[in-house]
Design a protein around this motif. Structure first.
Motif, PDB file in Angstrom:
ATOM      1  N   VAL A  25      31.420  40.806  48.937  1.00  0.00           N
ATOM      2  CA  VAL A  25      31.588  41.707  50.266  1.00  0.00           C
ATOM      3  C   VAL A  25      32.389  42.645  50.054  1.00  0.00           C
ATOM      4  O   VAL A  25      33.580  42.856  49.636  1.00  0.00           O
ATOM      5  CB  VAL A  25      32.302  40.570  51.131  1.00  0.00           C
ATOM      6  CG1 VAL A  25      32.394  41.208  52.430  1.00  0.00           C
ATOM      7  CG2 VAL A  25      31.525  39.152  51.303  1.00  0.00           C
ATOM      8  N   THR A  26      31.562  43.645  49.998  1.00  0.00           N
ATOM      9  CA  THR A  26      32.392  45.080  49.818  1.00  0.00           C
ATOM     10  C   THR A  26      33.199  45.662  50.710  1.00  0.00           C
ATOM     11  O   THR A  26      33.112  45.230  52.011  1.00  0.00           O
ATOM     12  CB  THR A  26      31.222  46.183  49.448  1.00  0.00           C
ATOM     13  OG1 THR A  26      30.300  46.200  50.579  1.00  0.00           O
ATOM     14  CG2 THR A  26      30.500  45.902  48.273  1.00  0.00           C
ATOM     15  N   MET A  27      33.965  46.512  50.519  1.00  0.00           N
ATOM     16  CA  MET A  27      34.719  47.157  51.497  1.00  0.00           C
ATOM     17  C   MET A  27      33.979  48.103  52.280  1.00  0.00           C
ATOM     18  O   MET A  27      32.766  48.768  51.876  1.00  0.00           O
ATOM     19  CB  MET A  27      35.971  47.880  51.022  1.00  0.00           C
ATOM     20  CG  MET A  27      36.829  47.054  50.153  1.00  0.00           C
ATOM     21  SD  MET A  27      38.297  48.017  49.380  1.00  0.00           S
ATOM     22  CE  MET A  27      37.185  48.587  48.031  1.00  0.00           C
ATOM     23  N   SER A  28      34.576  48.692  53.574  1.00  0.00           N
ATOM     24  CA  SER A  28      34.077  50.101  54.035  1.00  0.00           C
ATOM     25  C   SER A  28      35.186  50.991  54.089  1.00  0.00           C
ATOM     26  O   SER A  28      36.368  50.654  54.090  1.00  0.00           O
ATOM     27  CB  SER A  28      33.361  49.679  55.460  1.00  0.00           C
ATOM     28  OG  SER A  28      34.417  49.215  56.392  1.00  0.00           O
ATOM     29  N   GLU A  29      34.726  52.292  54.047  1.00  0.00           N
ATOM     30  CA  GLU A  29      35.808  53.377  54.151  1.00  0.00           C
ATOM     31  C   GLU A  29      36.538  53.582  52.851  1.00  0.00           C
ATOM     32  O   GLU A  29      37.501  54.396  52.924  1.00  0.00           O
ATOM     33  CB  GLU A  29      36.938  53.211  55.529  1.00  0.00           C
ATOM     34  CG  GLU A  29      36.105  53.019  56.693  1.00  0.00           C
ATOM     35  CD  GLU A  29      35.324  54.099  57.231  1.00  0.00           C
ATOM     36  OE1 GLU A  29      35.440  55.296  56.887  1.00  0.00           O
ATOM     37  OE2 GLU A  29      34.330  53.748  57.975  1.00  0.00           O
ATOM     38  N   TRP A  30      36.303  52.799  51.969  1.00  0.00           N
ATOM     39  CA  TRP A  30      37.023  53.161  50.587  1.00  0.00           C
ATOM     40  C   TRP A  30      36.310  54.129  49.808  1.00  0.00           C
ATOM     41  O   TRP A  30      35.046  54.022  49.528  1.00  0.00           O
ATOM     42  CB  TRP A  30      37.457  51.724  49.730  1.00  0.00           C
ATOM     43  CG  TRP A  30      38.140  52.224  48.888  1.00  0.00           C
ATOM     44  CD1 TRP A  30      39.567  52.376  48.811  1.00  0.00           C
ATOM     45  CD2 TRP A  30      37.903  52.240  47.173  1.00  0.00           C
ATOM     46  NE1 TRP A  30      40.111  52.414  47.463  1.00  0.00           N
ATOM     47  CE2 TRP A  30      38.969  52.387  46.555  1.00  0.00           C
ATOM     48  CE3 TRP A  30      36.565  51.924  46.353  1.00  0.00           C
ATOM     49  CZ2 TRP A  30      39.338  52.453  45.183  1.00  0.00           C
ATOM     50  CZ3 TRP A  30      36.485  52.209  45.318  1.00  0.00           C
ATOM     51  CH2 TRP A  30      37.806  52.353  44.500  1.00  0.00           C
ATOM     52  N   ARG A  31      36.810  55.121  49.074  1.00  0.00           N
ATOM     53  CA  ARG A  31      36.293  56.027  48.337  1.00  0.00           C
ATOM     54  C   ARG A  31      36.928  55.891  46.836  1.00  0.00           C
ATOM     55  O   ARG A  31      38.112  55.520  46.778  1.00  0.00           O
ATOM     56  CB  ARG A  31      36.294  57.387  48.699  1.00  0.00           C
ATOM     57  CG  ARG A  31      35.841  57.529  49.990  1.00  0.00           C
ATOM     58  CD  ARG A  31      35.743  58.987  50.471  1.00  0.00           C
ATOM     59  NE  ARG A  31      34.712  59.833  49.728  1.00  0.00           N
ATOM     60  CZ  ARG A  31      34.689  61.134  49.712  1.00  0.00           C
ATOM     61  NH1 ARG A  31      35.196  61.956  50.622  1.00  0.00           N
ATOM     62  NH2 ARG A  31      33.747  61.689  48.865  1.00  0.00           N
TER      63      ARG A  31
ATOM     64  N   ARG B 254      38.478  49.059  55.486  1.00  0.00           N
ATOM     65  CA  ARG B 254      38.251  47.616  55.855  1.00  0.00           C
ATOM     66  C   ARG B 254      37.867  46.856  54.606  1.00  0.00           C
ATOM     67  O   ARG B 254      37.028  46.856  53.885  1.00  0.00           O
ATOM     68  CB  ARG B 254      37.151  47.208  56.810  1.00  0.00           C
ATOM     69  CG  ARG B 254      37.542  48.098  58.077  1.00  0.00           C
ATOM     70  CD  ARG B 254      36.335  47.813  59.194  1.00  0.00           C
ATOM     71  NE  ARG B 254      36.163  46.623  59.383  1.00  0.00           N
ATOM     72  CZ  ARG B 254      35.191  46.219  60.124  1.00  0.00           C
ATOM     73  NH1 ARG B 254      33.903  46.741  60.155  1.00  0.00           N
ATOM     74  NH2 ARG B 254      35.304  45.007  60.581  1.00  0.00           N
ATOM     75  N   THR B 255      38.798  45.786  54.240  1.00  0.00           N
ATOM     76  CA  THR B 255      38.591  44.924  52.999  1.00  0.00           C
ATOM     77  C   THR B 255      37.243  44.075  53.103  1.00  0.00           C
ATOM     78  O   THR B 255      36.907  43.764  54.117  1.00  0.00           O
ATOM     79  CB  THR B 255      39.658  43.988  52.714  1.00  0.00           C
ATOM     80  OG1 THR B 255      40.011  43.048  53.787  1.00  0.00           O
ATOM     81  CG2 THR B 255      41.215  44.921  52.866  1.00  0.00           C
ATOM     82  N   GLY B 256      36.948  43.455  52.122  1.00  0.00           N
ATOM     83  CA  GLY B 256      35.918  42.345  52.056  1.00  0.00           C
ATOM     84  C   GLY B 256      36.120  41.281  53.062  1.00  0.00           C
ATOM     85  O   GLY B 256      35.274  40.784  53.794  1.00  0.00           O
ATOM     86  N   PHE B 257      37.388  40.673  53.137  1.00  0.00           N
ATOM     87  CA  PHE B 257      37.710  39.605  54.431  1.00  0.00           C
ATOM     88  C   PHE B 257      37.564  40.166  55.542  1.00  0.00           C
ATOM     89  O   PHE B 257      37.117  39.577  56.333  1.00  0.00           O
ATOM     90  CB  PHE B 257      39.238  39.244  53.805  1.00  0.00           C
ATOM     91  CG  PHE B 257      39.378  38.235  54.942  1.00  0.00           C
ATOM     92  CD1 PHE B 257      39.153  36.895  54.996  1.00  0.00           C
ATOM     93  CD2 PHE B 257      40.314  38.664  56.094  1.00  0.00           C
ATOM     94  CE1 PHE B 257      39.296  35.999  56.036  1.00  0.00           C
ATOM     95  CE2 PHE B 257      40.553  37.808  57.164  1.00  0.00           C
ATOM     96  CZ  PHE B 257      40.011  36.233  57.102  1.00  0.00           C
ATOM     97  N   ASP B 258      38.152  41.610  56.084  1.00  0.00           N
ATOM     98  CA  ASP B 258      37.875  42.042  57.168  1.00  0.00           C
ATOM     99  C   ASP B 258      36.416  42.134  57.680  1.00  0.00           C
ATOM    100  O   ASP B 258      36.176  41.669  58.720  1.00  0.00           O
ATOM    101  CB  ASP B 258      38.388  43.352  57.187  1.00  0.00           C
ATOM    102  CG  ASP B 258      39.767  43.771  56.882  1.00  0.00           C
ATOM    103  OD1 ASP B 258      40.630  42.796  57.327  1.00  0.00           O
ATOM    104  OD2 ASP B 258      40.327  44.781  56.672  1.00  0.00           O
TER     105      ASP B 258
END
Length: 424
Positions: free
Chosen positions: A240-246, A44-48
């Motif tokens: 605004v950070t992403m989620s699920e990114w490594r 999920r991107t920062g915009f998401d």
């Protein structure tokens, strides 16, 4: 430094930080897992995350967005087209970088000032604008907050990160706030590679002292820029950070659609080699512009099988070279058949694009008598110093050139660690 939080987002039953101000060090981390193909959800991107939170971070603000065709949602709608009709956000302007907001311009071009036909929003041209000139554009637009959302390619000389830097500096001058919506580094965020820019060689393909392959996301870079380079007049910054990114994720691990961030960056595979083979812009060889494999195909008139053989003899990790012939449709050698190599990355986990780029320069010079640097020494702007050019001219081999930048790179890596926001 202290950390303040301006909004939280419920995700998977747990509360996660939505935004971290530049005054501190945010702690948003990606969830465990190896990728969409290994039981993990789409990134999920920062915009998401901003949209899912109802745009609370932008509430009560007149908003302008710095973006291009890569500013899309998972269902490939552009974020401007999504935000414009949404009453929860007051979007009043768009700012277009190199290639333009809608992406109609080639390298070294932009779209100018116009009203967007789809939304009616005014689009301002930021390309090659910086300092007070760009600050004046932000002031004239009437926005309170500037939002940045552009896909990066992971290399110092890919100009969108310097559009970000210029926007940060200009927003501070204009008294505006800046919000960075994060997207993945398509070639992972595991390591920084290559020479660090000498400030004496600062240009739009490298404003400040970072490594050739920086190994960071745009939000991490924004935090780095604000604290390290703009500390005398920092911008009011939220990321605004992403989620699920490594950090170990390549782009195809993210589950996100790829949109070419520029006309000559058609695929994530292009980005994988770009931080090394873009160095051929500084030579009289074609870097593959005008072909369907830019930066993977390299060559010139008069080159034959000997270059590929010499490059393969080095046994560089994760890559092989094929003797190749091609005729660019534009740029160098337009309409002429040239000889050279095609890179085939066979193991991206061990492939080092910068070392590979240096090895190709060294072997091209040794196997082709027509090899020359561009007369303006553009190679020095790309590498950020004279050392690469002068060492290769003096007969240095690949390992000698690579060793020459290790001290500066180690110092950058140590500094960079303070601003990393993702695990894995």
């Amino acid at each position: 430094m202290s950390l303040s939080r301006r909004g939280v987002l419920a995700a998977g039953g747990a509360m996660g930080a939505l935004a971290a101000t530049a005054a501190g060090t945010g702690t948003a981390s990606a969830a465990p897992g190896r990728g969409p193909g290994h039981g993990r959800g789409r990134v999920r991107t920062g915009f998401d995350r901003l949209a899912a939170d109802g745009y609370r971070l932008l509430r009560g603000q007149k908003v302008g967005v710095v973006t291009n065709p890569t500013g899309i949602t998972a269902d490939v709608r552009h974020i401007v087209d999504v935000m414009h009709p949404d009453e929860r956000v007051n979007l009043t302007a768009v700012f277009g970088p190199e290639h333009g907001f809608r992406g109609t311009a080639q390298a070294g071009g932009s779209e100018g000032r116009y009203d967007d036909p789809a939304t009616g929003l005014p689009v301002y041209d930021t390309y090659l604008k910086s300092g007070q000139d760009l600050a004046d554009i932000f002031t004239a637009s009437g926005v309170d907050t500037v939002v940045f959302d552009i896909q990066d390619a992971g290399a110092r000389f890919y100009t969108y990160i310097w559009t970000l830097y210029d926007c940060m500096e200009a927003a501070a001058l204009a008294g505006k706030r800046l919000v960075v919506l994060d997207r993945p580094n398509p070639v992972t965020g595991r390591a920084a590679l290559g020479p660090v820019l000498d400030p004496a060689f600062a240009t739009f393909v490298g404003r400040r002292e970072i490594a050739q392959a920086h190994g960071m996301t745009v939000a991490e870079l924004a935090l780095f820029f604000n604290a390290e380079f703009l500390r005398e007049n920092p911008v009011r910054l939220d990321v605004v950070t992403m989620s699920e990114w490594r950090r170990s994720d390549f782009f195809d691990d993210t589950g996100l659609p790829w949109v070419p961030p520029s006309p000559n960056m058609p695929t994530p595979e292009t980005a994988l080699v770009y931080s090394g083979t873009c160095l051929f812009e500084g030579t009289n060889l074609s870097e593959g512009r005008g072909t369907t494999r830019p930066f993977e195909l390299l060559g010139a008139e008069g080159i034959d099988h000997r270059w590929a053989a010499a490059a393969n003899a080095l046994e560089l990790p994760g890559v092989a070279f094929r003797e190749a012939y091609f005729a660019p449709t534009f740029s160098k050698f337009q309409g002429k058949t040239v000889g050279g190599v095609q890179l085939h990355v066979q193991d991206r986990e061990v492939f080092d694009p910068v070392r590979t780029g240096i090895a190709l320069l060294v072997t091209a010079k040794r196997t082709w008598s027509g090899f020359a640097w561009r007369p303006d020494n553009w190679i020095d702007k790309l590498t950020g110093n004279t050392r690469v050019r002068t060492m290769i001219d003096a007969g240095a081999d690949t390992d000698e050139v690579v060793r020459a930048w290790q001290r500066d790179l180690s110092a950058f890596r140590a500094k960079r660690r303070r601003y990393l926001r993702y695990g894995g």
